[in-house]
Design a protein around this motif. Structure first.
Motif, PDB file in Angstrom:
ATOM      1  N   LEU A 211    -125.614 -21.730   3.946  1.00  0.00           N
ATOM      2  CA  LEU A 211    -126.959 -21.917   3.394  1.00  0.00           C
ATOM      3  C   LEU A 211    -128.030 -21.408   4.358  1.00  0.00           C
ATOM      4  CD1 LEU A 211    -126.600 -25.433   1.750  1.00  0.00           C
ATOM      5  CD2 LEU A 211    -126.984 -23.267   0.555  1.00  0.00           C
ATOM      6  N   THR A 212    -127.829 -21.662   5.649  1.00  0.00           N
ATOM      7  CA  THR A 212    -128.800 -21.172   6.639  1.00  0.00           C
ATOM      8  C   THR A 212    -128.817 -19.656   6.651  1.00  0.00           C
ATOM      9  OG1 THR A 212    -128.459 -23.143   8.025  1.00  0.00           O
ATOM     10  CG2 THR A 212    -129.474 -21.230   9.068  1.00  0.00           C
ATOM     11  N   ARG A 217    -131.486 -14.383   5.259  1.00  0.00           N
ATOM     12  CA  ARG A 217    -131.023 -13.030   4.945  1.00  0.00           C
ATOM     13  C   ARG A 217    -132.149 -12.006   5.093  1.00  0.00           C
ATOM     14  NH1 ARG A 217    -128.019 -12.674  -0.495  1.00  0.00           N
ATOM     15  NH2 ARG A 217    -126.480 -13.754   0.773  1.00  0.00           N
ATOM     16  N   GLY A 218    -131.802 -10.920   5.790  1.00  0.00           N
ATOM     17  CA  GLY A 218    -132.775  -9.861   5.986  1.00  0.00           C
ATOM     18  C   GLY A 218    -133.648 -10.058   7.201  1.00  0.00           C
ATOM     19  N   GLN A 219    -133.522 -11.210   7.876  1.00  0.00           N
ATOM     20  CA  GLN A 219    -134.300 -11.472   9.074  1.00  0.00           C
ATOM     21  C   GLN A 219    -133.405 -11.323  10.300  1.00  0.00           C
ATOM     22  OE1 GLN A 219    -136.545 -15.187   8.868  1.00  0.00           O
ATOM     23  NE2 GLN A 219    -136.228 -15.269   6.653  1.00  0.00           N
ATOM     24  N   SER A 220    -134.030 -11.311  11.455  1.00  0.00           N
ATOM     25  CA  SER A 220    -133.278 -11.309  12.702  1.00  0.00           C
ATOM     26  C   SER A 220    -132.739 -12.725  12.923  1.00  0.00           C
ATOM     27  CB  SER A 220    -134.176 -10.899  13.864  1.00  0.00           C
ATOM     28  OG  SER A 220    -133.464 -10.957  15.081  1.00  0.00           O
ATOM     29  N   VAL A 221    -131.426 -12.880  12.908  1.00  0.00           N
ATOM     30  CA  VAL A 221    -130.822 -14.210  12.946  1.00  0.00           C
ATOM     31  C   VAL A 221    -130.644 -14.665  14.392  1.00  0.00           C
ATOM     32  CG1 VAL A 221    -128.800 -15.573  12.330  1.00  0.00           C
ATOM     33  CG2 VAL A 221    -129.666 -13.838  10.755  1.00  0.00           C
ATOM     34  N   ASP A 222    -131.206 -15.818  14.696  1.00  0.00           N
ATOM     35  CA  ASP A 222    -131.074 -16.414  16.025  1.00  0.00           C
ATOM     36  C   ASP A 222    -129.706 -17.096  16.118  1.00  0.00           C
ATOM     37  OD1 ASP A 222    -131.218 -17.863  18.352  1.00  0.00           O
ATOM     38  OD2 ASP A 222    -133.189 -18.710  17.942  1.00  0.00           O
ATOM     39  N   PRO A 223    -128.824 -16.676  17.025  1.00  0.00           N
ATOM     40  CA  PRO A 223    -127.494 -17.290  17.135  1.00  0.00           C
ATOM     41  C   PRO A 223    -127.540 -18.783  17.441  1.00  0.00           C
ATOM     42  CG  PRO A 223    -127.592 -15.222  18.360  1.00  0.00           C
ATOM     43  CD  PRO A 223    -128.996 -15.548  17.951  1.00  0.00           C
ATOM     44  N   SER A 224    -128.656 -19.267  18.000  1.00  0.00           N
ATOM     45  CA  SER A 224    -128.751 -20.698  18.326  1.00  0.00           C
ATOM     46  C   SER A 224    -128.820 -21.567  17.079  1.00  0.00           C
ATOM     47  CB  SER A 224    -129.971 -20.959  19.209  1.00  0.00           C
ATOM     48  OG  SER A 224    -131.179 -20.767  18.490  1.00  0.00           O
ATOM     49  N   PRO A 259    -128.337 -15.719  -6.571  1.00  0.00           N
ATOM     50  CA  PRO A 259    -129.593 -14.966  -6.666  1.00  0.00           C
ATOM     51  C   PRO A 259    -130.812 -15.675  -6.084  1.00  0.00           C
ATOM     52  CG  PRO A 259    -128.929 -15.799  -8.815  1.00  0.00           C
ATOM     53  CD  PRO A 259    -127.774 -16.047  -7.889  1.00  0.00           C
ATOM     54  N   SER A 260    -130.719 -16.989  -5.886  1.00  0.00           N
ATOM     55  CA  SER A 260    -131.845 -17.729  -5.307  1.00  0.00           C
ATOM     56  C   SER A 260    -131.308 -18.854  -4.428  1.00  0.00           C
ATOM     57  CB  SER A 260    -132.731 -18.318  -6.405  1.00  0.00           C
ATOM     58  OG  SER A 260    -132.037 -19.347  -7.094  1.00  0.00           O
ATOM     59  N   LEU A 261    -132.170 -19.362  -3.559  1.00  0.00           N
ATOM     60  CA  LEU A 261    -131.759 -20.474  -2.698  1.00  0.00           C
ATOM     61  C   LEU A 261    -131.444 -21.716  -3.522  1.00  0.00           C
ATOM     62  CD1 LEU A 261    -134.180 -20.182   0.367  1.00  0.00           C
ATOM     63  CD2 LEU A 261    -131.699 -19.869   0.344  1.00  0.00           C
ATOM     64  N   GLU A 262    -132.201 -21.928  -4.594  1.00  0.00           N
ATOM     65  CA  GLU A 262    -131.957 -23.089  -5.454  1.00  0.00           C
ATOM     66  C   GLU A 262    -130.547 -23.025  -6.044  1.00  0.00           C
ATOM     67  OE1 GLU A 262    -134.427 -23.332  -8.900  1.00  0.00           O
ATOM     68  OE2 GLU A 262    -134.011 -25.466  -9.192  1.00  0.00           O
ATOM     69  N   GLU A 263    -130.163 -21.854  -6.530  1.00  0.00           N
ATOM     70  CA  GLU A 263    -128.831 -21.700  -7.111  1.00  0.00           C
ATOM     71  C   GLU A 263    -127.751 -21.768  -6.028  1.00  0.00           C
ATOM     72  OE1 GLU A 263    -128.520 -18.809 -10.538  1.00  0.00           O
ATOM     73  OE2 GLU A 263    -130.548 -18.341  -9.844  1.00  0.00           O
ATOM     74  N   ALA A 264    -128.065 -21.283  -4.837  1.00  0.00           N
ATOM     75  CA  ALA A 264    -127.122 -21.398  -3.725  1.00  0.00           C
ATOM     76  C   ALA A 264    -126.852 -22.862  -3.399  1.00  0.00           C
ATOM     77  CB  ALA A 264    -127.660 -20.674  -2.494  1.00  0.00           C
TER      78      ALA A 264
END
Length: 327
Positions: A211-212, A217-224, A259-264
């Motif tokens: 979920l995180t 998605r599409g952003q620079s993901v912080d490994p922390s 397709p959306s966070l709500e559906e996820a």
């Protein structure tokens, strides 16, 4: 009480027969009015906890209080059945709602929601004292709330303080929420004795990471932001998922491809339902039965809240039925 899951699970199986069955839920869905919905509930095992919800002029606040009371009484009864290591394991399950409540508390304070609004949105099934939650909700900001929880001595207080500091530095609420997740699951895995509970917690962790990653998605993901302890998603997978690579998600791909966070989140809830059921099937003489029962009770209360709101505002039964089916 003996530290004996045979005894505990026998009692839980009796409690499970008191969950509302499909016939009773259908009756609440088919109620022609909010008052009829309340009448149906008053003929169920929830009657003892309805209290002011059925009084003249009562509304959704009273219904929420009644359902919360029933959930608390149920969770507390399960906890009081156990002792020793079984009590520790069941206590960790109840602290799952402390985790949810601390996140709700932080969101409410960050958005400027009032004290009463925050308190009404909390789940009463956890282990943080109500007085500590009240003090935190009225503290005015997240840092002060963290201090109020620290005074209570709760096991998640340290994670809340760390998360509050991270949020202050970055300005992101997500940093606080992940710090809470990391603190909770680190403690839970340390306490879990049986493989079934560890497997269930690992599933929760994988779903949390999915979920995180979906949200980032599409952003620079912080490994922390990665939570350790899952079985499917590793640290390198997490970074790749955040970059949009859904090919490393295994059977969690439906969450990542929603397709959306709500559906996820809907897909994630269904996956947790399956995981809880599997825990009970694979651990009939351990904590798995409690995992499944508490999950079922949580779902029951969530459905009744949704149906109650629908009846209060006159939502058609068929629309409600569709909405309840995905909760």
């Amino acid at each position: 009480m003996p530290d004996d899951y045979g005894y505990i699970n026998a009692r839980i199986k009796v409690m499970r027969t008191q969950l509302l069955d499909g016939r009773m839920l259908d009756a609440t869905l088919e109620a022609q009015s909010y008052q009829e919905f309340l009448r149906v509930l008053s003929e169920s095992v929830l009657a003892a906890d309805l209290g002011d919800a059925t009084a003249q002029g009562a509304g959704l606040a009273e219904l929420d209080a009644a359902l919360s009371r029933n959930f608390f009484h149920t969770a507390d009864k399960v906890y009081r059945l156990a002792s020793g290591t079984a009590r520790d394991e069941i206590g960790v399950l109840l602290q799952r709602w402390d985790l949810v409540n601390l996140k709700t508390l932080a969101r409410g304070l960050a958005s400027g929601r009032g004290t009463e609004g925050i308190l009404q949105s909390l789940i009463p099934g956890g282990t943080i004292a109500r007085s500590a939650l009240q003090a935190a909700a009225s503290s005015g900001d997240v840092a002060s709330a963290a201090q109020a929880i620290t005074v209570s001595g709760h096991p998640l207080a340290g994670a809340f303080r760390e998360g509050a500091a991270a949020m202050s530095a970055s300005g992101r609420l997500l940093d606080l929420e992940v710090a809470l997740d990391q603190g909770y699951y680190r403690r839970a895995l340390a306490i879990a004795r049986g493989t079934a509970l560890r497997r269930y917690l690992a599933r929760e962790i994988d779903i949390t990471n999915a979920l995180t990653a979906r949200a980032l998605r599409g952003q620079s993901v912080d490994p922390s932001l990665f939570v350790e302890g899952g079985n499917v998603i590793g640290a390198s997978d997490f970074t790749r998922l955040g970059a949009g690579d859904t090919g490393v998600g295994g059977d969690l791909s439906p969450i990542l491809e929603a397709p959306s966070l709500e559906e996820a989140e809907i897909v994630a809830r269904r996956a947790l339902d399956v995981a809880a059921h599997n825990a009970a099937m694979g651990d009939a003489l351990g904590v798995g039965v409690a995992v499944d029962f508490l999950r079922r009770k949580e779902i029951e209360i969530a459905k009744l809240r949704l149906i109650g709101r629908g009846k209060f505002y006159g939502v058609p039964a068929e629309q409600l039925r569709r909405e309840v089916s995905v909760e």
